[in-house]
Design a protein around this motif. Structure first.
Motif, PDB file in Angstrom:
ATOM      1  N   GLN A 203       1.072  -1.554  -0.133  1.00 19.09           N
ATOM      2  CA  GLN A 203       0.028  -0.482  -0.363  1.00 19.09           C
ATOM      3  C   GLN A 203       1.062   1.228   0.539  1.00 19.09           C
ATOM      4  OE1 GLN A 203      -3.666  -0.119   2.418  1.00 19.09           O
ATOM      5  NE2 GLN A 203      -2.999  -2.152   2.809  1.00 19.09           N
ATOM      6  N   LEU A 204       2.436   0.931   0.352  1.00 14.35           N
ATOM      7  CA  LEU A 204       2.913   1.670   0.434  1.00 14.35           C
ATOM      8  C   LEU A 204       3.931   2.390  -0.692  1.00 14.35           C
ATOM      9  CD1 LEU A 204       4.984   2.033   4.043  1.00 14.35           C
ATOM     10  CD2 LEU A 204       2.953   3.754   2.798  1.00 14.35           C
ATOM     11  N   VAL A 205       3.763   1.560  -2.207  1.00 14.15           N
ATOM     12  CA  VAL A 205       3.778   1.854  -3.699  1.00 14.15           C
ATOM     13  C   VAL A 205       3.258   2.873  -3.900  1.00 14.15           C
ATOM     14  CG1 VAL A 205       4.927   0.693  -5.291  1.00 14.15           C
ATOM     15  CG2 VAL A 205       4.796  -0.677  -3.759  1.00 14.15           C
ATOM     16  N   GLY A 206       4.486   3.787  -4.653  1.00 12.35           N
ATOM     17  CA  GLY A 206       3.455   5.392  -5.255  1.00 12.35           C
ATOM     18  C   GLY A 206       3.467   6.253  -4.270  1.00 12.35           C
ATOM     19  N   VAL A 207       3.536   6.384  -2.920  1.00 10.70           N
ATOM     20  CA  VAL A 207       3.712   7.294  -2.068  1.00 10.70           C
ATOM     21  C   VAL A 207       4.445   7.983  -2.922  1.00 10.70           C
ATOM     22  CG1 VAL A 207       2.691   6.858  -0.085  1.00 10.70           C
ATOM     23  CG2 VAL A 207       5.013   6.698  -0.388  1.00 10.70           C
ATOM     24  N   LYS A 208       4.600   9.803  -2.244  1.00  8.80           N
ATOM     25  CA  LYS A 208       5.733  10.734  -2.269  1.00  8.80           C
ATOM     26  C   LYS A 208       6.145  11.124  -0.694  1.00  8.80           C
ATOM     27  CE  LYS A 208       4.727  11.426  -7.047  1.00  8.80           C
ATOM     28  NZ  LYS A 208       4.288  12.604  -7.996  1.00  8.80           N
ATOM     29  N   ALA A 209       7.274  11.573  -0.682  1.00 10.11           N
ATOM     30  CA  ALA A 209       8.127  12.303  -0.311  1.00 10.11           C
ATOM     31  C   ALA A 209       7.045  13.472   0.606  1.00 10.11           C
ATOM     32  CB  ALA A 209       8.780  12.568  -0.092  1.00 10.11           C
ATOM     33  N   GLY A 210       6.571  13.871   1.616  1.00 13.59           N
ATOM     34  CA  GLY A 210       5.129  14.845   2.520  1.00 13.59           C
ATOM     35  C   GLY A 210       4.127  14.347   2.055  1.00 13.59           C
ATOM     36  N   GLU A 211       3.568  13.258   1.722  1.00 14.90           N
ATOM     37  CA  GLU A 211       2.649  12.685   1.444  1.00 14.90           C
ATOM     38  C   GLU A 211       2.396  11.849   3.426  1.00 14.90           C
ATOM     39  OE1 GLU A 211       0.834   9.548  -1.178  1.00 14.90           O
ATOM     40  OE2 GLU A 211       1.935  11.569  -2.803  1.00 14.90           O
ATOM     41  N   GLU A 212       0.871  12.368   3.234  1.00  9.30           N
ATOM     42  CA  GLU A 212       0.127  10.990   4.541  1.00  9.30           C
ATOM     43  C   GLU A 212      -0.806  10.234   4.035  1.00  9.30           C
ATOM     44  OE1 GLU A 212      -1.906  13.692   7.254  1.00  9.30           O
ATOM     45  OE2 GLU A 212       0.307  14.406   7.797  1.00  9.30           O
ATOM     46  N   THR A 238       2.878   8.978   7.728  1.00  9.51           N
ATOM     47  CA  THR A 238       3.667  10.100   7.686  1.00  9.51           C
ATOM     48  C   THR A 238       4.959   9.527   6.628  1.00  9.51           C
ATOM     49  OG1 THR A 238       2.655  11.754   9.091  1.00  9.51           O
ATOM     50  CG2 THR A 238       4.141  12.712   7.630  1.00  9.51           C
ATOM     51  N   ILE A 239       5.029  10.278   5.455  1.00 14.84           N
ATOM     52  CA  ILE A 239       6.661   9.841   4.306  1.00 14.84           C
ATOM     53  C   ILE A 239       7.389  11.060   4.944  1.00 14.84           C
ATOM     54  CG2 ILE A 239       7.498   9.678   2.839  1.00 14.84           C
ATOM     55  CD1 ILE A 239       5.148   7.071   3.978  1.00 14.84           C
ATOM     56  N   LYS A 240       8.174  10.709   4.957  1.00 19.23           N
ATOM     57  CA  LYS A 240       9.541  11.969   5.291  1.00 19.23           C
ATOM     58  C   LYS A 240      10.344  11.703   4.048  1.00 19.23           C
ATOM     59  CE  LYS A 240       9.455  12.865  10.345  1.00 19.23           C
ATOM     60  NZ  LYS A 240      10.159  12.418  10.924  1.00 19.23           N
ATOM     61  N   GLU A 241      10.835  10.756   3.869  1.00 19.61           N
ATOM     62  CA  GLU A 241      12.061  10.707   2.456  1.00 19.61           C
ATOM     63  C   GLU A 241      11.522   8.871   1.529  1.00 19.61           C
ATOM     64  OE1 GLU A 241      16.815  11.561   2.772  1.00 19.61           O
ATOM     65  OE2 GLU A 241      15.471  11.752   4.683  1.00 19.61           O
ATOM     66  N   VAL A 242      11.489   9.091   0.815  1.00 25.12           N
ATOM     67  CA  VAL A 242      12.191   8.275  -0.413  1.00 25.12           C
ATOM     68  C   VAL A 242      13.851   7.878  -1.159  1.00 25.12           C
ATOM     69  CG1 VAL A 242      11.160   7.227  -2.787  1.00 25.12           C
ATOM     70  CG2 VAL A 242       9.174   8.645  -1.253  1.00 25.12           C
TER      71      VAL A 242
END
Length: 441
Positions: A203-212, A238-242
Protein backbone atom coordinates in the motif's frame (compact mmCIF):
# COMPACT_ATOMS: atom_id res chain seq x y z
CA UNK A 1 13.76 -68.84 40.41
CA UNK A 2 12.29 -70.57 37.36
CA UNK A 3 12.15 -69.17 33.81
CA UNK A 4 10.09 -71.09 31.24
CA UNK A 5 9.73 -70.21 27.55
CA UNK A 6 6.07 -69.86 26.54
CA UNK A 7 6.33 -68.30 23.08
CA UNK A 8 8.87 -68.54 20.26
CA UNK A 9 7.37 -67.45 16.94
CA UNK A 10 9.51 -65.47 14.55
CA UNK A 11 10.92 -62.65 16.65
CA UNK A 12 8.20 -62.88 19.31
CA UNK A 13 9.29 -64.29 22.66
CA UNK A 14 7.38 -65.06 25.84
CA UNK A 15 8.55 -66.34 29.22
CA UNK A 16 6.94 -67.28 32.52
CA UNK A 17 9.05 -66.30 35.52
CA UNK A 18 8.44 -67.68 39.00
CA UNK A 19 10.07 -66.04 42.01
CA UNK A 20 9.62 -68.16 45.14
CA UNK A 21 8.53 -66.72 48.47
CA UNK A 22 11.81 -67.98 49.97
CA UNK A 23 13.83 -65.99 47.43
CA UNK A 24 11.85 -62.84 48.21
CA UNK A 25 12.30 -63.32 51.95
CA UNK A 26 16.06 -63.83 51.49
CA UNK A 27 16.23 -60.64 49.43
CA UNK A 28 14.33 -58.66 52.09
CA UNK A 29 16.62 -60.00 54.82
CA UNK A 30 19.64 -59.06 52.74
CA UNK A 31 18.38 -55.49 52.31
CA UNK A 32 17.58 -55.21 56.03
CA UNK A 33 21.05 -56.48 56.94
CA UNK A 34 22.61 -53.84 54.66
CA UNK A 35 20.56 -51.07 56.25
CA UNK A 36 20.75 -52.24 59.89
CA UNK A 37 24.06 -50.48 60.81
CA UNK A 38 22.59 -47.07 59.90
CA UNK A 39 19.13 -47.41 61.46
CA UNK A 40 18.26 -45.63 64.70
CA UNK A 41 15.11 -46.38 66.69
CA UNK A 42 13.85 -45.19 70.06
CA UNK A 43 15.15 -47.45 72.84
CA UNK A 44 18.02 -48.87 70.78
CA UNK A 45 21.48 -47.68 69.91
CA UNK A 46 22.31 -46.95 66.27
CA UNK A 47 22.87 -50.24 64.44
CA UNK A 48 21.51 -52.36 67.31
CA UNK A 49 17.82 -52.54 66.35
CA UNK A 50 16.82 -56.26 66.36
CA UNK A 51 16.15 -57.81 62.95
CA UNK A 52 12.57 -58.95 63.81
CA UNK A 53 11.67 -55.38 64.74
CA UNK A 54 13.26 -54.03 61.56
CA UNK A 55 11.34 -56.55 59.51
CA UNK A 56 8.06 -55.56 61.16
CA UNK A 57 8.78 -51.87 60.62
CA UNK A 58 10.23 -51.92 57.08
CA UNK A 59 9.55 -55.38 55.67
CA UNK A 60 6.39 -54.53 53.70
CA UNK A 61 8.06 -51.61 51.90
CA UNK A 62 11.24 -53.56 51.19
CA UNK A 63 9.22 -56.49 49.89
CA UNK A 64 8.05 -54.44 46.90
CA UNK A 65 11.62 -53.30 46.17
CA UNK A 66 12.89 -56.88 46.52
CA UNK A 67 10.21 -58.13 44.13
CA UNK A 68 11.11 -55.51 41.47
CA UNK A 69 14.87 -56.08 41.82
CA UNK A 70 14.48 -59.85 41.64
CA UNK A 71 12.34 -59.69 38.49
CA UNK A 72 14.73 -57.17 36.88
CA UNK A 73 17.63 -59.45 37.79
CA UNK A 74 15.89 -62.44 36.19
CA UNK A 75 15.31 -60.43 32.98
CA UNK A 76 18.90 -59.22 32.82
CA UNK A 77 20.24 -62.71 33.44
CA UNK A 78 17.99 -64.05 30.68
CA UNK A 79 19.28 -61.51 28.15
CA UNK A 80 22.90 -62.13 29.17
CA UNK A 81 22.61 -65.91 28.85
CA UNK A 82 20.47 -65.96 25.69
CA UNK A 83 22.32 -63.17 23.90
CA UNK A 84 18.98 -61.77 22.80
CA UNK A 85 18.24 -58.05 22.72
CA UNK A 86 14.67 -56.75 22.88
CA UNK A 87 13.55 -54.44 20.07
CA UNK A 88 11.53 -52.39 22.54
CA UNK A 89 10.98 -52.38 26.30
CA UNK A 90 9.68 -55.84 27.31
CA UNK A 91 6.10 -56.07 28.55
CA UNK A 92 6.09 -57.48 32.08
CA UNK A 93 2.98 -58.26 34.13
CA UNK A 94 2.21 -60.17 37.29
CA UNK A 95 -0.25 -63.00 36.66
CA UNK A 96 -1.32 -63.97 40.22
CA UNK A 97 -3.42 -60.91 41.03
CA UNK A 98 -4.50 -62.43 44.34
CA UNK A 99 -0.89 -62.55 45.55
CA UNK A 100 -0.30 -62.14 49.27
CA UNK A 101 2.81 -62.17 51.38
CA UNK A 102 4.20 -65.69 51.60
CA UNK A 103 3.11 -66.64 48.05
CA UNK A 104 5.38 -67.20 45.07
CA UNK A 105 5.32 -64.46 42.43
CA UNK A 106 4.34 -65.42 38.87
CA UNK A 107 5.29 -63.03 36.08
CA UNK A 108 4.87 -63.06 32.29
CA UNK A 109 7.46 -61.34 30.13
CA UNK A 110 6.98 -60.81 26.38
CA UNK A 111 8.96 -58.90 23.77
CA UNK A 112 10.14 -58.88 20.18
CA UNK A 113 13.79 -59.82 19.83
CA UNK A 114 16.14 -57.95 17.57
CA UNK A 115 16.89 -60.12 14.54
CA UNK A 116 20.18 -61.72 13.59
CA UNK A 117 21.72 -59.24 11.19
CA UNK A 118 23.86 -60.76 8.44
CA UNK A 119 27.46 -59.75 7.89
CA UNK A 120 28.04 -57.32 5.02
CA UNK A 121 31.24 -57.19 2.98
CA UNK A 122 31.57 -53.42 3.10
CA UNK A 123 34.60 -53.51 0.81
CA UNK A 124 32.38 -54.81 -1.97
CA UNK A 125 30.17 -51.71 -1.87
CA UNK A 126 30.91 -49.41 -4.83
CA UNK A 127 29.83 -45.76 -4.75
CA UNK A 128 30.22 -42.63 -6.83
CA UNK A 129 30.99 -39.26 -5.26
CA UNK A 130 30.14 -36.02 -7.06
CA UNK A 131 33.00 -33.51 -7.05
CA UNK A 132 32.04 -29.93 -7.85
CA UNK A 133 34.51 -27.05 -8.18
CA UNK A 134 33.46 -23.44 -7.68
CA UNK A 135 33.41 -21.79 -11.13
CA UNK A 136 34.13 -18.10 -11.75
CA UNK A 137 30.47 -17.55 -12.67
CA UNK A 138 29.35 -19.09 -9.35
CA UNK A 139 31.76 -16.88 -7.40
CA UNK A 140 30.62 -13.77 -9.30
CA UNK A 141 26.97 -14.62 -8.60
CA UNK A 142 27.66 -15.08 -4.89
CA UNK A 143 29.69 -11.87 -4.87
CA UNK A 144 26.78 -10.01 -6.43
CA UNK A 145 24.41 -11.37 -3.77
CA UNK A 146 26.86 -10.29 -1.11
CA UNK A 147 27.09 -6.81 -2.62
CA UNK A 148 23.30 -6.50 -2.56
CA UNK A 149 23.35 -6.88 1.22
CA UNK A 150 25.73 -3.90 1.43
CA UNK A 151 23.59 -1.61 -0.73
CA UNK A 152 22.94 1.98 0.28
CA UNK A 153 19.92 4.21 -0.26
CA UNK A 154 19.94 7.73 -1.75
CA UNK A 155 17.09 10.25 -1.63
CA UNK A 156 15.13 10.42 -4.88
CA UNK A 157 12.29 12.45 -6.34
CA UNK A 158 9.04 10.87 -7.38
CA UNK A 159 6.95 7.94 -6.23
CA UNK A 160 8.21 4.98 -4.22
CA UNK A 161 8.67 1.68 -6.05
CA UNK A 162 9.33 -1.83 -4.87
CA UNK A 163 12.95 -1.99 -3.76
CA UNK A 164 12.94 1.66 -2.62
CA UNK A 165 13.22 2.69 1.00
CA UNK A 166 10.51 4.81 2.61
CA UNK A 167 11.43 6.79 5.72
CA UNK A 168 8.31 7.58 7.74
CA UNK A 169 6.57 8.21 11.05
CA UNK A 170 3.59 5.99 11.77
CA UNK A 171 0.98 5.35 14.45
CA UNK A 172 -1.05 2.15 14.47
CA UNK A 173 -4.61 2.08 15.81
CA UNK A 174 -7.21 -0.59 16.47
CA UNK A 175 -10.78 0.69 16.64
CA UNK A 176 -9.31 4.21 16.66
CA UNK A 177 -7.11 3.58 19.72
CA UNK A 178 -3.27 3.47 19.46
CA UNK A 179 -1.73 0.22 20.72
CA UNK A 180 1.62 -0.50 22.34
CA UNK A 181 4.46 -1.08 19.90
CA UNK A 182 2.49 0.30 16.99
CA UNK A 183 4.29 3.61 16.53
CA UNK A 184 7.73 4.76 15.35
CA UNK A 185 9.51 7.84 14.02
CA UNK A 186 11.95 8.07 11.11
CA UNK A 187 11.46 4.38 10.42
CA UNK A 188 13.27 3.15 7.27
CA UNK A 189 11.21 0.47 5.48
CA UNK A 190 12.40 -1.25 2.32
CA UNK A 191 9.38 -1.94 0.13
CA UNK A 192 9.26 -5.57 -0.96
CA UNK A 193 11.30 -6.79 2.00
CA UNK A 194 8.18 -8.38 3.58
CA UNK A 195 9.39 -7.27 6.99
CA UNK A 196 6.01 -5.76 7.92
CA UNK A 197 2.52 -7.25 8.17
CA UNK A 198 1.39 -8.77 4.83
CA UNK A 199 -0.17 -6.08 2.64
CA UNK A 200 1.46 -3.14 4.48
CA UNK A 201 4.33 -2.51 2.09
CA UNK A 202 2.18 -2.95 -1.04
CA UNK A 203 0.00 0.00 0.00
CA UNK A 204 3.04 2.29 0.22
CA UNK A 205 4.05 1.73 -3.41
CA UNK A 206 3.47 5.06 -5.17
CA UNK A 207 3.72 7.37 -2.13
CA UNK A 208 5.88 10.52 -2.28
CA UNK A 209 7.79 12.50 0.32
CA UNK A 210 5.46 14.78 2.31
CA UNK A 211 2.39 12.62 1.77
CA UNK A 212 0.20 11.09 4.47
CA UNK A 213 -1.15 7.62 3.92
CA UNK A 214 -3.57 5.48 5.95
CA UNK A 215 -2.60 1.83 5.61
CA UNK A 216 -5.25 -0.72 6.62
CA UNK A 217 -4.09 -4.28 7.34
CA UNK A 218 -5.12 -7.27 9.42
CA UNK A 219 -2.71 -9.00 11.78
CA UNK A 220 -2.30 -12.72 10.98
CA UNK A 221 -4.41 -15.12 13.06
CA UNK A 222 -1.18 -16.67 14.38
CA UNK A 223 0.55 -13.37 15.18
CA UNK A 224 3.06 -13.57 18.03
CA UNK A 225 1.18 -11.00 20.14
CA UNK A 226 -2.16 -12.67 21.05
CA UNK A 227 -3.93 -9.36 21.75
CA UNK A 228 -3.29 -8.29 18.15
CA UNK A 229 -3.79 -11.62 16.35
CA UNK A 230 -6.49 -11.49 13.69
CA UNK A 231 -7.41 -7.85 14.34
CA UNK A 232 -7.69 -5.09 11.74
CA UNK A 233 -5.44 -2.07 12.26
CA UNK A 234 -5.03 1.31 10.58
CA UNK A 235 -1.56 2.85 10.43
CA UNK A 236 -1.42 6.60 9.86
CA UNK A 237 1.85 7.08 7.99
CA UNK A 238 3.69 10.35 7.32
CA UNK A 239 6.21 9.92 4.50
CA UNK A 240 9.39 11.91 5.10
CA UNK A 241 11.70 10.58 2.39
CA UNK A 242 11.75 8.17 -0.50
CA UNK A 243 15.14 6.64 -1.27
CA UNK A 244 16.34 4.53 -4.17
CA UNK A 245 18.68 1.61 -3.65
CA UNK A 246 22.23 1.95 -4.89
CA UNK A 247 24.15 -1.27 -5.29
CA UNK A 248 27.52 -1.38 -3.60
CA UNK A 249 30.47 -1.31 -5.97
CA UNK A 250 32.36 -4.57 -6.17
CA UNK A 251 35.88 -3.48 -5.28
CA UNK A 252 38.51 -3.68 -2.56
CA UNK A 253 36.46 -1.39 -0.31
CA UNK A 254 33.54 -3.82 -0.40
CA UNK A 255 35.93 -6.67 0.39
CA UNK A 256 37.20 -4.85 3.46
CA UNK A 257 33.62 -4.42 4.72
CA UNK A 258 33.41 -8.20 4.83
CA UNK A 259 36.75 -8.66 6.57
CA UNK A 260 38.93 -9.50 3.55
CA UNK A 261 42.15 -7.70 2.63
CA UNK A 262 41.08 -7.06 -0.95
CA UNK A 263 38.67 -8.22 -3.66
CA UNK A 264 40.90 -11.10 -4.69
CA UNK A 265 40.97 -12.41 -1.11
CA UNK A 266 37.19 -12.07 -0.81
CA UNK A 267 36.70 -14.07 -4.01
CA UNK A 268 38.99 -16.77 -2.65
CA UNK A 269 36.96 -16.91 0.57
CA UNK A 270 33.72 -17.15 -1.38
CA UNK A 271 35.18 -19.95 -3.51
CA UNK A 272 36.19 -21.89 -0.40
CA UNK A 273 32.75 -21.40 1.16
CA UNK A 274 30.98 -22.53 -2.00
CA UNK A 275 33.14 -25.64 -2.29
CA UNK A 276 32.50 -26.43 1.37
CA UNK A 277 28.76 -26.21 0.63
CA UNK A 278 29.17 -28.41 -2.43
CA UNK A 279 31.14 -30.95 -0.40
CA UNK A 280 28.42 -31.09 2.25
CA UNK A 281 25.72 -31.56 -0.38
CA UNK A 282 27.78 -34.19 -2.20
CA UNK A 283 28.20 -36.10 1.07
CA UNK A 284 24.42 -36.17 1.55
CA UNK A 285 24.04 -37.58 -1.98
CA UNK A 286 26.82 -40.11 -1.33
CA UNK A 287 25.16 -41.19 1.91
CA UNK A 288 21.87 -41.79 0.09
CA UNK A 289 23.76 -43.86 -2.47
CA UNK A 290 25.25 -45.93 0.34
CA UNK A 291 21.86 -46.50 2.00
CA UNK A 292 20.31 -47.48 -1.34
CA UNK A 293 23.14 -49.97 -1.94
CA UNK A 294 22.82 -51.50 1.52
CA UNK A 295 19.05 -51.71 1.18
CA UNK A 296 19.45 -53.82 -1.96
CA UNK A 297 21.98 -56.30 -0.62
CA UNK A 298 20.77 -56.83 2.96
CA UNK A 299 17.53 -58.43 4.08
CA UNK A 300 16.36 -59.86 7.40
CA UNK A 301 13.20 -60.19 9.47
CA UNK A 302 12.03 -56.95 11.07
CA UNK A 303 10.36 -56.51 14.49
CA UNK A 304 6.72 -55.55 13.68
CA UNK A 305 6.57 -53.22 16.70
CA UNK A 306 9.46 -51.11 15.38
CA UNK A 307 7.99 -50.96 11.87
CA UNK A 308 4.53 -49.99 13.18
CA UNK A 309 5.99 -47.29 15.43
CA UNK A 310 8.09 -45.86 12.59
CA UNK A 311 5.17 -45.95 10.12
CA UNK A 312 2.99 -44.13 12.64
CA UNK A 313 5.64 -41.48 13.13
CA UNK A 314 6.08 -40.99 9.37
CA UNK A 315 2.32 -40.69 8.82
CA UNK A 316 2.00 -38.25 11.72
CA UNK A 317 4.87 -36.06 10.50
CA UNK A 318 3.60 -35.93 6.91
CA UNK A 319 0.07 -35.10 8.12
CA UNK A 320 1.38 -32.12 10.07
CA UNK A 321 3.41 -30.95 7.07
CA UNK A 322 0.22 -30.98 5.00
CA UNK A 323 -1.78 -29.34 7.81
CA UNK A 324 0.73 -26.78 9.04
CA UNK A 325 -2.00 -24.73 10.73
CA UNK A 326 -2.51 -27.51 13.31
CA UNK A 327 0.20 -27.12 15.95
CA UNK A 328 -1.05 -29.48 18.63
CA UNK A 329 -2.02 -33.13 18.53
CA UNK A 330 -5.77 -32.65 18.88
CA UNK A 331 -6.63 -34.23 15.54
CA UNK A 332 -8.19 -37.45 14.21
CA UNK A 333 -6.16 -40.65 14.43
CA UNK A 334 -3.81 -40.91 11.47
CA UNK A 335 -3.68 -44.34 9.85
CA UNK A 336 -0.39 -45.19 8.09
CA UNK A 337 -0.69 -46.15 4.43
CA UNK A 338 1.09 -49.00 2.66
CA UNK A 339 3.56 -46.41 1.36
CA UNK A 340 4.30 -45.27 4.90
CA UNK A 341 4.85 -48.87 6.00
CA UNK A 342 7.17 -49.56 3.07
CA UNK A 343 9.28 -46.52 3.93
CA UNK A 344 9.21 -47.52 7.61
CA UNK A 345 10.54 -50.99 6.75
CA UNK A 346 13.46 -49.45 4.87
CA UNK A 347 14.29 -47.06 7.71
CA UNK A 348 14.07 -49.76 10.39
CA UNK A 349 16.15 -52.20 8.33
CA UNK A 350 18.88 -49.64 7.64
CA UNK A 351 18.77 -48.30 11.19
CA UNK A 352 19.29 -51.76 12.68
CA UNK A 353 22.01 -52.55 10.15
CA UNK A 354 23.97 -49.35 10.83
CA UNK A 355 23.56 -49.84 14.58
CA UNK A 356 24.97 -53.38 14.31
CA UNK A 357 27.88 -52.28 12.11
CA UNK A 358 28.65 -49.49 14.57
CA UNK A 359 28.41 -51.85 17.55
CA UNK A 360 30.81 -54.36 16.03
CA UNK A 361 33.21 -51.60 14.95
CA UNK A 362 32.98 -50.08 18.46
CA UNK A 363 31.96 -46.69 17.06
CA UNK A 364 31.46 -44.20 19.90
CA UNK A 365 30.19 -40.63 20.16
CA UNK A 366 32.64 -38.81 22.41
CA UNK A 367 31.53 -36.43 25.17
CA UNK A 368 33.17 -33.58 23.27
CA UNK A 369 31.21 -34.38 20.10
CA UNK A 370 27.96 -34.62 22.05
CA UNK A 371 28.61 -31.32 23.86
CA UNK A 372 29.38 -29.57 20.57
CA UNK A 373 26.12 -30.84 19.09
CA UNK A 374 24.18 -29.59 22.11
CA UNK A 375 25.87 -26.18 21.78
CA UNK A 376 24.93 -26.02 18.10
CA UNK A 377 21.29 -26.69 18.92
CA UNK A 378 21.34 -24.28 21.86
CA UNK A 379 22.17 -21.42 19.47
CA UNK A 380 18.66 -21.76 18.09
CA UNK A 381 17.32 -20.62 21.48
CA UNK A 382 19.03 -17.26 21.81
CA UNK A 383 18.84 -15.98 25.37
CA UNK A 384 17.65 -19.38 26.64
CA UNK A 385 20.82 -21.41 26.10
CA UNK A 386 21.17 -22.28 29.79
CA UNK A 387 17.60 -23.57 30.01
CA UNK A 388 18.18 -25.70 26.91
CA UNK A 389 21.35 -27.22 28.41
CA UNK A 390 19.49 -28.04 31.62
CA UNK A 391 16.61 -29.56 29.66
CA UNK A 392 18.97 -31.83 27.74
CA UNK A 393 20.83 -32.75 30.92
CA UNK A 394 17.60 -33.88 32.60
CA UNK A 395 16.04 -35.57 29.57
CA UNK A 396 17.56 -38.93 28.51
CA UNK A 397 15.22 -39.12 25.51
CA UNK A 398 16.48 -35.77 24.22
CA UNK A 399 20.07 -36.90 24.74
CA UNK A 400 19.35 -39.97 22.60
CA UNK A 401 17.78 -37.80 19.88
CA UNK A 402 20.99 -35.77 19.73
CA UNK A 403 23.35 -38.75 19.90
CA UNK A 404 21.54 -40.89 17.30
CA UNK A 405 22.38 -38.81 14.18
CA UNK A 406 25.94 -38.28 15.42
CA UNK A 407 26.39 -42.04 15.80
CA UNK A 408 24.83 -42.72 12.39
CA UNK A 409 27.14 -40.25 10.64
CA UNK A 410 30.20 -41.80 12.31
CA UNK A 411 29.10 -45.26 11.19
CA UNK A 412 28.57 -43.95 7.66
CA UNK A 413 32.07 -42.44 7.68
CA UNK A 414 33.43 -45.78 8.87
CA UNK A 415 31.75 -47.52 5.93
CA UNK A 416 33.05 -44.89 3.49
CA UNK A 417 36.59 -45.78 4.57
CA UNK A 418 36.02 -49.43 3.59
CA UNK A 419 33.84 -48.99 0.48
CA UNK A 420 35.16 -48.34 -3.03
CA UNK A 421 34.38 -44.72 -3.87
CA UNK A 422 35.07 -43.20 -7.29
CA UNK A 423 35.13 -39.43 -7.77
CA UNK A 424 32.98 -38.02 -10.56
CA UNK A 425 33.37 -34.43 -11.68
CA UNK A 426 30.01 -32.68 -11.89
CA UNK A 427 28.49 -29.26 -12.35
CA UNK A 428 26.60 -27.28 -9.75
CA UNK A 429 23.38 -28.04 -11.64
CA UNK A 430 24.11 -31.78 -11.57
CA UNK A 431 24.63 -31.59 -7.81
CA UNK A 432 21.48 -29.52 -7.37
CA UNK A 433 19.40 -32.13 -9.23
CA UNK A 434 20.91 -34.93 -7.14
CA UNK A 435 20.09 -33.03 -3.92
CA UNK A 436 16.52 -32.39 -5.06
CA UNK A 437 16.14 -36.12 -5.73
CA UNK A 438 16.86 -36.79 -2.05
CA UNK A 439 13.44 -35.40 -1.18
CA UNK A 440 11.76 -38.05 -3.30
CA UNK A 441 12.27 -40.80 -0.68
Amino acid sequence: MQVTETLNEGLKRGYAITVTAAELEAKVNEKLAEAQPEIEMKGFRKGKVPMPLLKKQFGARLLGEAMQETIDGAMNKHFEESGQRPAMQPEVKMTNDDWKEGDDVHVEMSYEALPEIPEVDLKSVSLEKLVVKAQDADIDEALGNLASTAKEFETKDGAAENGDQVVMDFVGKIDGTPFDGGAAEDYPLELGSNSFIPGFEDQLVGVKAGEEKAVTVSFPEEYQAPHLAGKEAVFDCTIKEVKAAKAAEINDELAKKFGADDLSALKAQIGERLEAEYTGAARAVLKRGLLDALDKIVTFELPPSLVDAEAGQIAHQLWHEENAHVHGHDHPEIEPTDEHKKLAERRVRLGLLLAEIGRKAEVQVSDAEFTQAVMNQARQYRGQERQFFEFVQQNPQMQQQIRAPLFEDKVVDYIFELATIADKEASKDDLQKAVEALDEE
